[in-house]
Structures are given as C-alpha cells and as structure tokens.
Design an enzyme around this catalytic site. Structure first.
Site, PDB file in Angstrom:
ATOM      1  N   LYS A  83       0.861  -1.185   0.000  1.00 25.67           N
ATOM      2  CA  LYS A  83       0.000   0.000   0.000  1.00 25.67           C
ATOM      3  C   LYS A  83       0.897   1.235   0.000  1.00 25.67           C
ATOM      4  O   LYS A  83       1.773   1.372   0.873  1.00 25.67           O
ATOM      5  CB  LYS A  83      -0.841  -0.021   1.273  1.00 25.67           C
ATOM      6  CG  LYS A  83      -2.319   0.123   1.050  1.00 25.67           C
ATOM      7  CD  LYS A  83      -3.027  -0.091   2.367  1.00 25.67           C
ATOM      8  CE  LYS A  83      -4.315   0.681   2.393  1.00 25.67           C
ATOM      9  NZ  LYS A  83      -4.883   0.709   3.739  1.00 25.67           N
TER      10      LYS A  83
HETATM   11  C1  E4P Z   1      -8.145   1.641   3.519  1.00 24.50           C
HETATM   12  O1  E4P Z   1      -7.454   0.760   3.119  1.00 24.50           O
HETATM   13  C2  E4P Z   1      -8.028   2.264   4.841  1.00 24.50           C
HETATM   14  O2  E4P Z   1      -7.378   1.361   5.706  1.00 24.50           O
HETATM   15  C3  E4P Z   1      -9.343   2.587   5.506  1.00 24.50           C
HETATM   16  O3  E4P Z   1     -10.444   2.247   4.713  1.00 24.50           O
HETATM   17  C4  E4P Z   1      -9.403   3.937   6.122  1.00 24.50           C
HETATM   18  O4  E4P Z   1     -10.655   4.141   6.713  1.00 24.50           O
HETATM   19  P1  E4P Z   1     -10.958   5.336   7.732  1.00 24.50           P
HETATM   20  O5  E4P Z   1     -11.183   6.584   6.932  1.00 24.50           O
HETATM   21  O6  E4P Z   1     -12.219   4.906   8.424  1.00 24.50           O
HETATM   22  O7  E4P Z   1      -9.781   5.447   8.632  1.00 24.50           O
END
Ligand code: E4P
Length: 213
Positions: A83
């Site tokens: 990522k």
């Molecule tokens: C995506 O991969 C992220 O880990 C996640 O969806 C972030 O979500 P949040 O905005 O609730 O922190």
C-alpha cells in the site's frame, strides 16, 4: 463485488472468513497501532487465514525508500500487496515495484486524477476513501463513479477498492455502482446481515414451534 476486511486484527479476519467474505485484507498504520505484536508477525498470521491479497502499507516518503520497504514487505508472503500513498514519490515507486511483479495498492486517493495516474503507473489496486470525503462535505461515492467511468473508458485493469466505508448504505452504493472491491470494517460487515423483521420472524416461528410441543 469482493469483500476485503479493513483491519489489522487477526481475530476479526477470522470472524469475516467464517462468514465467507474475507477475499482480502487492508491494513494501515492506524489499524496496526490498535493491535499488540509486530506488524510483520501480524501480516504473517493474516496471510494464513485469507487466500487473497493482504495489503501492508509502506511508511517511507522517498521513492527509493518506498521501493526498498516494498521489497522487504513483499518477501513476507506472496499474498502481500504494498500500500503506497498517492504522492509523486509514491507513484514513481509503484512503477518500479509493479515492473518487478510486486503488486501495489495506491491509497489515500481523494481525486479521479490521482486514480488515473496510479492506473497509468500500473497499480494493481487503488483505494479511494469515501468516508473521509463525506466527512469533508464532498460526495465520496461520486468519486467512485468517476473512477469507474474513467477506467472503463480506457480499459484500465487497475481494481478499485472502495475504502473508508462507514455504513451499510456505503456498501450497497459500492455494489450498485459496480465497484470491484469494498474494504469494510468487521462491524459494518456484521450489520449487513441484520434486519429487525428477520429477528421478529425467528422469534414468532420459535413461539409457534413451542405450541406444537
Ligand atoms: C483503507 O485501506 C483504509 O485502511 C481505511 O479504509 C481507512 O478508513 P478510515 O477513513 O475509516 O480510517
């Protein structure tokens, strides 16, 4: 639509797998900070539970460092996907890692143009954050519709993982739009099955069954 679990909790991944919806996992530093144990050990455990991609986030900022970190993370397990935030340095790193057949997921996407550049760099996945856009008074799902249309226009193969999902309605909207994947917190996944009429129906069937004796 595939379901990824948005968590770094091995237990939550197991619970989602029991429902048959653990097609993959997305983690991030915030989710990892809630767990005890080293990230590498957590990734290894999660990889034992799911068959699909397990996203591990690189925290370096410069492209050379992101590539180095990406190679190290990819060596943990073949399911690991790196990522990488949608920055200039991140996009450079995506191109290099994908050329080495290391899969990448460009995260923290808030505009269609970021998603287009990520796809042009060869990213396997992109993560547009709908909940955080909604929080900032923008329409998160509109971003998903636009990215889907752009990718379709040019037959781009990058898969869209709708991220920052907060509600059952978000999941329904993703599926109606035809998003490839939604990454969902376990709490929301467990709400998908809930309906008060189902609970009431079960209750009244049980009462009637007892009358039969
Ligand atoms: C995506 O991969 C992220 O880990 C996640 O969806 C972030 O979500 P949040 O905005 O609730 O922190």
């Amino acid at each position: 639509m595939k379901f990824f679990i948005d968590t770094a909790s091995v237990e939550e991944v197991r619970r989602a797998a029991a429902l048959g919806v653990a097609d993959g996992v997305t983690t991030n530093p915030t989710l990892l900070a809630k767990e005890s144990g080293k990230p590498e050990e957590i990734y290894k455990e999660i990889c034992k539970v799911v068959d699909g991609p397990v996203c591990a986030e690189a925290v370096s900022l410069e492209s050379g460092d992101i590539v180095k970190e990406g190679r190290e993370l990819a060596a943990i397990d073949e399911k690991i996907v790196i990522k990488i935030p949608a920055t200039r340095e991140g996009i450079v790193a995506v191109k290099i890692l994908e050329a080495e057949s290391i899969r990448t997921n460009v995260t923290l996407i808030f505009s269609p143009m970021q998603a287009l550049l990520a796809a042009r760099a060869g990213a396997s996945f992109v993560c547009p954050f709908v909940g955080r856009l909604d929080d900032a008074s923008h329409e998160g799902m509109q971003l998903i519709a636009e990215i889907l249309q752009m990718y379709q226009n040019y037959d781009l193969k990058t898969e869209i993982i709708v991220a920052s999902i907060r509600s059952v309605l978000h999941v329904k909207e993703c599926a109606m739009l035809g998003a490839h994947i939604a990454t969902i917190p376990l709490g929301v996944i467990e709400k998908l099955i809930k309906h008060p009429l189902t609970d009431r129906g079960v209750e009244s069937f049980l009462k009637d069954w007892q009358k039969i004796g």
